[in-house]
Design an enzyme around this catalytic site. Structure first.
Site, short mmCIF file in Angstrom:
data_model
loop_
_atom_site.label_atom_id
_atom_site.label_comp_id
_atom_site.label_asym_id
_atom_site.label_seq_id
_atom_site.Cartn_x
_atom_site.Cartn_y
_atom_site.Cartn_z
N HIS A 244 -5.19 -42.47 -0.21
CA HIS A 244 -5.23 -43.17 -1.27
C HIS A 244 -6.29 -42.55 -2.37
CE1 HIS A 244 -6.55 -46.69 -3.68
NE2 HIS A 244 -5.23 -46.83 -3.89
N GLY B 2 11.83 -40.99 -8.87
CA GLY B 2 10.65 -41.28 -7.97
C GLY B 2 10.41 -40.69 -6.88
N THR B 3 10.35 -39.34 -7.00
CA THR B 3 10.54 -38.46 -5.73
C THR B 3 9.36 -38.94 -4.51
OG1 THR B 3 9.26 -36.67 -6.86
CG2 THR B 3 11.53 -36.57 -6.83
N CYS C 227 9.03 -38.44 -12.17
CA CYS C 227 7.74 -39.09 -12.41
C CYS C 227 6.96 -39.12 -10.95
CB CYS C 227 7.62 -40.45 -13.03
SG CYS C 227 8.61 -41.62 -12.07
N LYS D 127 0.85 -1.22 -0.18
CA LYS D 127 0.10 0.22 0.13
C LYS D 127 0.68 1.29 -0.03
CE LYS D 127 -3.48 -0.02 3.01
NZ LYS D 127 -4.89 -0.14 2.58
N ASP E 274 8.88 -42.07 -3.37
CA ASP E 274 9.76 -42.91 -2.52
C ASP E 274 10.84 -42.20 -1.89
OD1 ASP E 274 7.57 -44.62 -2.25
OD2 ASP E 274 8.81 -46.33 -3.44
N ARG F 113 -3.64 -1.36 -6.31
CA ARG F 113 -2.68 -2.55 -6.26
C ARG F 113 -3.24 -3.42 -7.50
NH1 ARG F 113 -5.92 -4.95 -0.74
NH2 ARG F 113 -7.93 -4.93 -1.78
N SER G 94 14.54 -41.91 -13.96
CA SER G 94 13.41 -41.14 -13.83
C SER G 94 13.19 -41.01 -12.18
CB SER G 94 12.02 -41.80 -14.40
OG SER G 94 10.99 -41.22 -13.85
N ARG H 151 2.38 -47.16 -14.56
CA ARG H 151 2.20 -48.17 -13.66
C ARG H 151 1.53 -49.32 -14.01
NH1 ARG H 151 0.31 -43.67 -11.23
NH2 ARG H 151 1.64 -42.61 -9.67
N ARG I 137 6.51 -48.80 -16.14
CA ARG I 137 7.14 -49.33 -14.90
C ARG I 137 6.77 -50.65 -14.86
NH1 ARG I 137 6.26 -46.76 -8.99
NH2 ARG I 137 4.49 -47.76 -9.46
N ARG J 5 -3.02 2.75 8.62
CA ARG J 5 -3.45 1.64 7.97
C ARG J 5 -2.18 0.75 7.81
NH1 ARG J 5 -8.10 2.93 4.05
NH2 ARG J 5 -7.76 5.09 4.01
#
Lengths: 873, 873
Positions: free
Chosen positions: A454, A765-766, A830, A22, A768, A336, A763, A560, A616, A92
């Protein structure tokens, strides 16, 4: 001495980090000559110092404030507390990142018994003076002194009642004076002190209160939700008051320079005559559309329109503007960047680029990738929604809107959908066995489980509407019904789910697909010209593959194969395979699966055309495919004609202490090579079939999961190659393919140089990798992760946003080592992070070739990938 | 052309890697002028080439062999296959690392119908000639042609029977000729070919057979057990025969230059007159002690003694020598470093150092640290053992010998030991709830579970005898007995366990502590002068602490606090704490535990004196402390006076999908800080008590487990410091202490620079670090780890030997980063690898300050640490 206070004529719009949004914009507007009431800003650094000093305003700061006040008095030719010509100011908050409504504001500061009287005389408008005074006491009382607002409202209402008045504007000067007296009594009763009459004391108290409001409960929650750092602090703006409540030639309003919900190029706003800003917000009176100002004050209207054009051109973005008209003179109180819907963001971006106001890259940078999600899922028709009856509310686990008949098991959903019914699957929580039901339903509702349960994860993957963790729901599986308080919904009855809000409605509600206006396509096209990262999708079915291609997916990054195992009656063959006592028996069961798997891959290859498809091989532990309840075990024993006790023993035997760290992934193929052999055979038979029948150039990439040691990959790659060659020899043909690995175990990353000897691609597998790097499982972290968020240990759930410092470092190591061995190694990601914009930025910086995400996140990833290029240039 | 064959005069003892051990030493003995029959060696490289070429001896190699053969013929003045003066040779395997008895040997090669006749004439000893010939056919038949040995034995026995003879030496030349005829018939029947008469063909076949024997089943198993790489290959030694079976002036024998079981400086060996080497091994005739040779052939004896001295001096180590006497002339056939017991290794090392034969460091390097274990545990008296009746055999899970009465529950063991009984705890498998029983028993016997089961790991930690996985045992908990076949052992009856062999005996057997001769103390003293690593111990009780100090521990590296929670009736308070619904309730339960914990630490601090004690705060997930069976839950519900169903629900609720990756370690303290607060209070109260009462300078080091993020440590360290200061303020005293962390989660290693901001020390928890780095849990890996060993994916179980490439790399990263932040950070290891010699070598190279291991491994670690210095110098 550090400078803690800036007059408006000392700042500009680049100084947001110390003046707040502001303050910086008020200074900027002053600079370009727009009519802004004079004032000054106390910096965010002053706020931080206030906290560092143990919540004290030190003398140096106090001095700077009053120096600037005196300068303001000079320039306005008024004086704070002056009986004849009193200066009134607003106080303010002004954060660096906008936190609308979260912090506090005080208007009309400087009024007391004497100056109110003086103001009445000066303006010859005692009604105005006492109206302002009573407003001030109320605001100050609420914000600074902590007196609940309703207590003031009660007084106001009782005076109106006594006098038979219905509208605030009907109150006379005398009524208002009466109210002021009663307000001051209230203050005295509540605080055991008189209402402060010294305007300088008022000012100091108000500044303190604004500083304090940085850490009020709702501000903290807001920052947590919006990931705004807590250490930024707020600035405080002190500005000489202008009054929209000085009669019929005065007023106040807000306006956007373009339509914030559609993006259309038209002024969009509203105003009130004879009112102060809070009246617009409070909704006591209904404001008028901005166009009407043209009729009431045509000159002011023209001036305002001209100013909006100036501001939009100056800021090169759609502006959200606050203004006040005091006795026929226009003042700007704030400008703004305006918030907007995804649709508006897209349209405004494209329009402004066409107008030449900004370039394409700027247009792309202004669209929040996360917001795009809104454009991809159906919603309820707003008109219908108003009539709908809410049953309950759960977590908005996966966006979209769905209407259908309620069924409580996957089998029932499948049956019903065969009959052509639209269904909603209702479960306590879902498990892999529910996949078929999830696929066939319009939406999923669960009574337990969170945003990463899940149901939530799989539904998001499918782009299917899901409301999870709806705790009020009491499921009675036996009677096939659920209850929420006294509402009972039986099997076959209709409900509707809003996955964007988590709301559950009774009956049907008509849905609408948000029209994909042409501008959205244009934006996506622009991203493609800029981004370096390719965007693939995680898809296991022809249906998902087709959706993803429609959204621009350039291949499959993760197909998968385990979900396929649950389909139809192949689960029986899978179970036979698991329960086999010899390799022979196992091969026999696998032979039954082979034609099914081949069919699966034919469908997917056909949908993807010549785009690369990374498959996979089987990953989950085998016990996931077995029943666990006695009843289910019994019926399986009957089906396979084996002894119940023996079967139960086998089921128990296969159970694991830590399934996440157990016998799964490539470990299955080390012990039972025939499983992967069957899968590879299915893949190559399918690929060759497609090549021959459709003439499509299929590019299978075989991905081995859970590799931790180069020798695992060596052994399995040999198996893959031998099987592939066998199939190709049988069919007398050749096919290009690749064999690579997931990098999802820390050791794989740490020894990536060895692993790259075998792997043609990595690849990441972030999912796990995050679990192993942090040492906690997604399924169990629920017990403590909230406490972790609360104590600010994690800024963000590391399963949602890639942890660059830990997991990211492992990726960096893997990339470096992998390239040392194989300079042209193909690199992708992935894990679910592949669809998170900030994580995509990291992937871009790491030089990956592609990210892969669920079909519905493909457009988000395309945009995020383009933004990453621009941001890191 | 590579040289694949070396004559003995071309080699020396440094050429083991190509000539094998036997070949190199034969060459060396030739070189220093000892009487060695002439010959040559085919290299290990030739063996490898044989396999590379698809199991073929190529023409170049064949040529080199026969060139050398011709040279041998020239030098011996004999000719292979010559009718009048035939050359006979032995063909022996010779691996780089000794694999005694695993591969094949053929003697007397060169004999056929004609040369046998010629040899008889030449030596005027047809009996000898045909004895040699029948031996040759039998060996060749067995080794080369694959005819089972017993078939030859049957023929030999039947001829003896026919002629009424009992001893082989009584067979006449005619008898032997008869046998030869029958042997050849057998060969023809079995192979459908005549016995090969061409000596050159015999030689080629024999060399091939020795190459093949490198990969016979027993050799592969032996290499797996002894961690010998499979790619080394074997050399083949072709040596002209000398005959110990040429009458009463001939003979053969083996001898050690010192006593291999005690280490005493005395020739230790045995011999047979008129025999070939295999007669000694076969045990048909009983050999005589070497001293008797002095009476029979005094000159030969003196010559032999002289030669043993030469060899020991030359090799500077105890030698194991094979010799043959042919008609009054001594020949040496082999010398090698002699295998020895731990006791002998220690005594020989110290003696040789005193003799000036080697220096102290060489003495240390010759002792296998693993072997020392033998010296630390009690054993059964050998005399008693002979009489004992074996019940069954399980896995030798933890060394030592124990005798006691059988009890089947931890409670019964505790009760019995209160009555002064010695007990053996017998369980299907143990769990943390059995700790008290394990502590109070003499030994533990389980029917399930492997070498890394709970029972095994905990018993080894305690240095307590344990036989695990004794599968024959059928436990009947209800009737309090166990059965093995038809043997029944009831509660209270005596059994005895041998933890070194896994044997279970009926009744009592007297045990003996192996006398710790002075030399052992000397060796340990020498290690202390050399090693850089300090050696601490993992100990949770005053008893273990005292044992460790006796073994030379220099502190405690890991004092777990969870075992204490199971003791006595404190488990009830622990459970109250877990089931508490409010922080207040939880604190109340913790208050009950506080005095117990304080007492525990007083005992440990007192035992350790001024040595540093690292205490790890509570680590396991809380559900480990709750009962899981309905019966146990019921009785707990009664005890705590709560509803069974509610309790069961809580127990179910606390269960985790992956406990290893769940709510444990420091995560407990983030959610329930009061637990650690109680523990810290107990530690400091105890420390101050000891300082004040005993004047001991206590050095507590508080270790926080399972840190993955610096902020966790920041929060908990603050809690520790505040609590410590509070206690010190209360007691009006000051105490030096440190706060540090386990590095056991990959992310902690990867962000060690941040974590070192808070941590004053790092202790590598390589058990968990291995689990997370590899992504498999110790409890579940059993399902596939054997297959991994079989397929040579892991050379060694990574839980036993630190995986340097993966886990080790993380350690390296952590050390580098940790030192960047805090150059003097204290580094140690407390995983089980801290007691593994090879892993200790790695820790030395990494520059750790200390290793910590179970009390009984402290001496092993001291030696291994000294060896690491010498090895890496």
């Amino acid at each position: 001495m550090k400078k803690y206070v800036y007059s408006f004529d000392e700042g500009n719009k680049e100084m947001k980090s110390i003046l707040g949004g502001k303050g910086a914009n008020l200074a900027e507007m002053s600079k370009i000559g727009l009519p802004v009431p004079l004032g000054f800003t106390i910096t965010t650094q002053a706020c931080n110092k206030y906290y560092e000093d143990g919540k004290k305003i030190d003398s140096a700061l106090r001095e700077m404030i009053f120096e600037n006040l005196e300068k303001l008095e000079e320039e306005t030719n008024k004086k704070l507390g002056d009986l004849n010509n009193p200066l009134l100011v607003s106080v303010r908050s002004g954060a660096i990142i906008s936190m609308p409504g979260m912090m506090d504001t005080i208007l009309n500061l400087g009024l007391n018994d004497e100056t109110a009287d003086g103001l009445g005389k000066l303006t010859q408008n005692p009604r105005f003076a006492y109206d302002s005074y009573r407003r001030f006491i109320q605001m100050f009382g609420d914000v600074v002194l902590g007196i609940r607002k309703y207590k003031f409202d009660n007084i106001l209402e009782s005076v109106k009642e006594e006098n038979g008045l219905s509208d605030d504007t009907e109150l006379s000067a005398n009524n208002l004076q009466d109210i002021v007296v009663k307000y001051k009594e209230l203050v005295k009763n509540e605080t055991r002190k008189e209402f402060p009459q010294d305007p300088r004391e008022q000012l100091t108290m108000a500044v303190t209160a604004v500083f304090e409001s940085w850490n009020n409960a709702r501000a903290i929650v807001y920052r947590n939700i919006n990931e705004i750092p807590h250490h930024l602090g707020t600035a405080v703006n002190i500005q000489s008051m202008v009054f929209g409540n000085m009669g019929e030639s005065s007023g106040t309003g807000v306006a956007f320079t373009r339509n914030p919900s559609t993006g259309e190029k038209e002024i969009f706003g509203e105003f009130l005559i004879n009112a102060q800003g809070e009246d617009v917000v409070a909704g006591i009176r209904t404001p008028k559309a901005i166009e009407e100002l043209k009729n009431i004050m045509p000159d002011i209207y023209d001036e305002f329109i001209e100013i909006t054009k100036v501001l939009e051109r100056h800021y090169r973005d759609m502006q959200d503007i606050e203004f006040t008209i005091e006795k026929g003179k226009l003042y700007l109180l704030q400008t703004r960047t305006g918030k907007r819907t995804a649709k508006a963001a897209v349209n405004i971006g494209v329009d402004m680029a066409h107008e030449g106001l900004i370039d394409r890259e700027a247009a792309l940078m202004r669209i929040d990738p996360e917001q795009i999600d809104q454009l991809l899922h159906p919603t309820f028709k707003p008109s219908e929604l108003k009539k709908a009856k809410i049953i309950s509310k759960g977590l908005p686990a996966s966006p979209g809107a769905a209407t259908g008949r309620v069924y409580f098991t996957s089998e029932d959903v499948v049956e019903a959908s065969k009959r052509g019914e639209k269904t909603i699957l209702v479960r306590i929580e879902t498990s892999p066995e529910d996949i078929e039901g999830m696929v066939n339903s319009e939406g999923i509702l669960t009574s337990k489980g969170g945003m990463t349960s899940h149901a939530a994860v799989v539904a998001r993957g499918m782009g299917k509407c899901c409301v999870a963790g709806c705790g009020e729901l009491k499921l009675d599986q036996h009677s096939k019904l659920f209850k929420v308080n006294d509402i009972v919904i039986k099997e076959g009855e209709y409900i509707s789910l809003d996955g964007n809000t988590g709301t559950v409605y009774e009956g049907t509600i008509e849905t609408q697909s948000v029209e994909m206006v042409g501008n959205f396509g244009k934006i996506m096209e622009w991203t493609d010209g800029i981004r370096k990262l390719k965007v693939r999708t995680n898809a296991d079915t022809p249906r998902d593959s087709k959706i993803a291609v429609r959204f621009g997916a350039e291949g499959i990054g993760l197909c998968r194969t385990e979900h396929m195992f649950f389909k139809d009656n192949r689960i029986l063959a899978v179970r036979e395979m698991i329960l086999a006592k010899t390799t022979e028996e196992r091969k026999k069961a696998l032979d039954k699966l082979l034609p099914f798997q081949k069919e699966d891959f034919i469908g997917i290859f056909e949908a993807m055309g010549s785009r690369p498809v990374t498959i996979r091989l089987l990953d989950p532990p085998l016990h996931e495919f077995l029943p666990h309840k006695d009843d289910d075990i019994k019926s399986l024993a009957r089906e396979l004609d084996i002894d119940f006790n023996k079967l139960k023993e086998t089921v128990e035997d296969l159970k694991e202490f830590n399934p996440m760290l157990g016998h799964r992934g490539c470990r299955l193929a080390i012990t039972y090579p025939e499983i992967y052999e069957m899968q590879v055979r299915a893949i190559f038979s399918a690929a060759i079939y497609i090549v021959e029948k459709k003439g499509i150039d299929v590019k299978p990439e075989i991905m081995i999961p859970l590799i931790s040691h180069e020798k695992e990959l060596y052994i399995i790659k040999k198996l893959v190659n031998e099987t592939a060659e066998e199939v190709m020899r049988e069919k007398n043909t050749q096919l290009d393919y690749k064999v690579g690995t997931m990098i999802e175990i820390p050791r794989a990353a740490l020894t990536a140089d060895s692993i790259a000897k075998e792997a043609e691609f990595f690849s990441f597998g972030t999912n796990d990798l995050t679990q192993m790097t942090f040492g906690f499982s997604r399924d169990d972290a629920g017990k403590f992760i909230n406490e972790y968020r609360k104590k600010e240990i994690f800024e963000k759930d590391p399963f949602e946003r890639l942890d660059e410092l830990g997991v990211g470092k492992l990726m960096e190591i893997a990339i470096k080592l992998g390239k040392e061995t194989r300079s042209d190694i193909k690199l992708g990601i992935c894990g679910e992070h592949g669809g998170d914009p900030q994580s995509i930025d990291f992937c871009h910086r790491m030089g990956l070739e592609y990210v892969s995400c669920s079909p519905f996140r493909v457009p988000i990833a395309r945009l995020a990938a383009a933004q990453a290029v621009i941001r890191n240039r």
